[in-house]
Motif scaffolding. Structure first.
Motif: not given
Length: 294
Positions: A131-146
């Motif tokens: 239910g959250t989104e991460m912004i890293l270096m202006d790229k969107i990451y949906n829920s999950g493991e990275y």
């Protein structure tokens, strides 16, 4: 400590996280130097271990375990890992770890679950809650493991360091633009330029004292490209036509925009010296088939 942590947070939020971390380390490590195992109610960086007990004019009045001195426990996540909410409830959040942090980890509780960030010199591992989104270096990451290699991450800290010597330039002694919107081009009396654009400064191999600038001139109908030269980057002379309108019906009848050159080096600190290949210099340019259009 209460106001000191607000000072560090203010620095962090104006893009000075390295300075914020340095102040935080200097202040709270000062407590440790004085023997602290918990956070003090108050502290002065110049105090010695013999001074820390006294407060309010009394010899044993200072609390040596005080909640408002615990600022680092809450703000290190933001300063070191760049974790900031971009919407209410951390539905959207940003991650921007400092390059100077070689290793570390943090866990942040949200209503959606735990945000977990672990990093070392080789990679950064991030858990993005459902239910959250991460912004890293202006790229969107949906829920999950990275798991992302550190070498692929450029933080705001990097950008600040790299761009520092290029910011804040201002020549207050100059009354006008170095290339005005309507430059006087003596050798081409028929050219009436009303706007200039795309200034690009470069040098030729073996001549460190002379600079060239190409720029585009718009005369109301189309674009032509010009070259000027200077010894000090402030006064530009000998303006001359480099590329003009092509024949009627040709691909460049509407004009030419010059300014993308082949350089010897594209390093941000390197001088922009043209690269000679087989005795020639090379450039890309844009062309317009018709006049009066863009």
């Amino acid at each position: 400590p209460y106001m000191k942590i607000l000072e560090c947070l203010a620095l962090s939020r104006v893009g000075e996280r390295v300075s914020a971390l340095e102040r935080l380390e200097r202040y709270w490590y000062g407590m440790i130097r004085c023997g602290a195992t918990t956070f003090y109610e108050a502290f002065n960086e110049n105090e010695s271990p013999d001074d820390v007990l006294g407060f309010y004019g009394r010899p044993f009045a200072r609390s040596l375990c005080h909640a408002w001195g615990a600022g680092p426990s809450s703000c290190l996540t933001e300063i070191c890992f760049g974790l900031r909410p971009l919407s209410e409830g951390w539905t959207v959040w940003r991650c921007d770890p400092l390059t100077s942090i070689s290793s570390g980890s943090t866990t942040l509780e949200t209503d959606h679950g735990k945000i977990i960030v672990e990093l070392d010199t080789k990679e950064i591992r991030i858990s993005v809650p459902p239910g959250t989104e991460m912004i890293l270096m202006d790229k969107i990451y949906n829920s999950g493991e990275y798991c992302i290699p550190r070498k692929k991450i450029i933080s705001e800290e990097n950008i600040q360091v790299w761009s520092e010597k290029f910011r804040g330039w201002h020549y207050s002694v100059l009354p006008n633009h170095v290339i005005p919107p309507s430059p006087e081009i003596l050798a081409y009396q028929g050219i009436d330029i009303i706007m200039t654009d795309v200034p690009t400064v470069f040098q030729l191999p073996g001549n460190n004292d002379l600079f060239f600038m190409s720029f585009v001139g718009f005369d109301g109908d189309g674009y032509q490209s010009f070259i000027a030269e200077s010894n000090d980057l402030l006064r530009w002379e000998n303006i001359r036509l480099a590329m003009s309108y092509g024949e009627v019906g040709s691909f460049d009848h509407g004009g030419v925009v010059l300014g993308a050159y082949l350089y010897e080096s594209y390093d941000i600190s390197a001088p922009r010296v043209l690269k000679r290949v087989d005795g020639k210099f090379f450039s890309l340019y844009g062309a317009y088939a018709k006049k009066g259009t863009y």
